[in-house]
Design an enzyme around this catalytic site. Structure first.
Site: not given
Length: 216
Positions: A147, A181
């Site tokens: 991430d 995401d």
């Protein structure tokens, strides 16, 4: 291939960009390192998670394996649904949204399935190495999801009179996430916004299809 071109192109573009960004971050940043994009409101902040989207966790090594298997099964289901929608000529907007969700799910599966095998461990002091001589930091299905996007748009402290979180620090938006995401979130949000348009047409087409079958 008629009807498949745009969804396939969208899936490939999202996957390509997602993996390019993740590879760059993994190979060029140490864990916790960050770059400011727009002051302190938009940052590239490298972190990894063992669990679900937006950094949520799911119980240890066994939980990690279960989550990876569940993801693969879910992607197979989404992929089957996407092919079905294309064949039945569902609303193009709905098909593209499901394509975004599919691409995002596959993007994170790649991390959790293969990254542990092809990268060395990222630490606070050392960058990862691709295909290290001693092997990767983990086994198949036990990789960590990369991430990097962090947008702490609002920061402050709850007032003393505020219930539950009085005098505690708050940050909006706290989760660190990746392009995969984002693709999933955008796909779901657009479907929710335009659900009446998307599914109204499908109900009408389904009713028309069944009436034609009965007449025959």
């Amino acid at each position: 291939m008629k009807g498949y071109t745009r969804p396939l192109f969208l899936v490939l573009v999202v996957l390509f960009l997602d993996q390019v960004i993740k590879f760059w971050v993994k190979l060029n940043m140490t864990l916790g390192q960050e770059f400011k994009i727009v002051g302190n409101r938009a940052l590239i902040h490298f972190t990894e998670n063992n669990g679900m989207a937006f950094g949520m966790e799911f119980g240890g090594e066994s939980g990690k394996l279960a989550l990876s298997v569940f993801r693969i099964l879910a992607v197979l289901g989404i992929g089957y649904g996407l092919v079905y929608m294309i064949k039945r000529k569902y609303h193009r907007g709905l098909i593209l949204c499901v394509s975004l969700i599919f691409a995002g799910a596959v993007g994170n599966i790649i991390d959790s399935t293969f990254y542990g095998m092809i990268f060395s461990e990222s630490t606070w002091y050392e960058k990862a190495v691709l295909f290290p001589a001693g092997g990767g930091y983990s086994s198949i299905f036990h990789g960590k999801v990369v991430d990097m996007f962090y947008f702490p748009l609002l920061q402050g402290t709850f007032p003393s009179w505020f219930p539950l979180w009085s005098n505690e620090e708050f940050i909006f938006f706290r989760p660190v996430f990746n392009l995969a995401d984002s693709a999933i979130s955008v796909g779901v949000i657009i479907i929710l916004i335009f659900q009446k348009r998307y599914f109204k047409e499908e109900v009408q087409e389904s009713a028309s299809y069944h009436s034609e079958v009965i007449e025959e």
